[in-house]
Design an enzyme around this catalytic site. Sequence first.
Site, PDB file in Angstrom:
ATOM      1  N   ASP A 221      59.000  52.330  84.756  1.00  0.00           N
ATOM      2  CA  ASP A 221      59.161  50.708  84.513  1.00  0.00           C
ATOM      3  C   ASP A 221      57.948  49.962  84.993  1.00  0.00           C
ATOM      4  OD1 ASP A 221      61.676  52.066  84.439  1.00  0.00           O
ATOM      5  OD2 ASP A 221      62.508  51.218  86.126  1.00  0.00           O
TER       6      ASP A 221
ATOM      7  N   ASP B  58      69.412  55.895  78.716  1.00  0.00           N
ATOM      8  CA  ASP B  58      68.497  56.402  79.751  1.00  0.00           C
ATOM      9  C   ASP B  58      68.708  57.463  80.597  1.00  0.00           C
ATOM     10  OD1 ASP B  58      66.820  55.712  81.999  1.00  0.00           O
ATOM     11  OD2 ASP B  58      67.622  53.904  82.550  1.00  0.00           O
TER      12      ASP B  58
END
Length: 390
Positions: free
Chosen positions: A215, A147
């Site tokens: 997200d 990430d």
Amino acid sequence: MRLMRFVMVVIWVFFSFPAIAQKDMLADRPPMGWNSWNHFNRQVDDAIIRAQAEAMVSSGMRDAGYQYINIDDTWEGERDIKGNIQTNSKFPDMKALADFVHSKGLKLGIYSSPGAKTCAKFEGSLGHELQDAQTYAAWGIDYLKYDLCGLREQMKASSSPEAARKIMIDAYTKMRDALRSTGRPIVYSLCQYGEDAVWEWGSDVGGNLWRTTGDISDKYAKMAEIGFGQAGLGRFAGPGHWNDPDMLEVGNGGMTADEYRTHMSLWAILAAPLLAGNDLTTMTPETVALLTKHDVIAVDQDAAGKQGDRVSAEGPVEVWARVLADGSKAVGIFNRHHTVLAARIDFGTIGFKGTVKARDLWQGKDLGKLSSPYVVKVPAHGVVFLKVTQ
Ligand code: GLA
């Protein structure tokens, strides 16, 4: 000479039997499993992971195809004096945990960042890539979500957008090489929120999947924005390298059953990874049914690995289709409006001639022959999901 002959035979087998070659390919189908972030966030610990693994088996999800149990951010501890990453107190023994997950016939995934810190400000892999990959392999890790987060600091300090992009691509390449050098098959999941058209280079840096968006959240508006926003990305995906519109929210309670059916159907048409993001230990029968619907999973996991796309949009009605290995098509008729409405479908626009045969995938019911125009009621924010054959 003997070695030469052996190598020739291996090459011959590889090219003569593509099925064998594909079987050994990492992520030859979109990965299926579970990830801790959407539901447990920073609370995830060893006991939760064990309980999820057990529930994945007892609920029938493993038998339906789910395989990975992925620990997201907040497992990381400090580095030891030699620079080896250690777990924090929530995860007393990662190797033992991996052994436990493997004993259930499942695989274990983990999370890190190419930056000095992860998104939740835990220890990242910057400067320790090879060491971390070796630690993951020694623990028995099968999947890494990598990430971007912390690396943004270095990117921001760079001289130009091009230089920033290079820093990011080099970092992803570095971890790819580190993972490969361990010799352990570890699925490589890129997470940088779909920036810099990652679908164009994700595969080159070794990504088996790459997030195409920011997200997700457990709300119809967010799920729909992400899912319907995937139009046009299909040509970048295929066996071993998939677009990832983020994890599932099914079962977290923020959407209606019809909205969750839209979520599952759209993700199946998109050949998206199916990573459940709910608490598997407290599922209602309805949630289990949504997550394990065989006909829907079969679309997602179809052997041809061809991601589908939008065929048409008329106001709130969108038709999406995906070509399947047997020549049929999965067709989703979506209603983005908040009231039920009747959709009119012309199968000619989806590439069929005259009458077609159809099966309703959520109802598990053959509908027999249908002709155009096919008028069907689609629930509010819902879908009618068909398998259509000429
Ligand atoms: C980012 C990712 C999420 C999750 C969190 C963890 O926001 O996009 O999926 O991994 O970081 O901190």
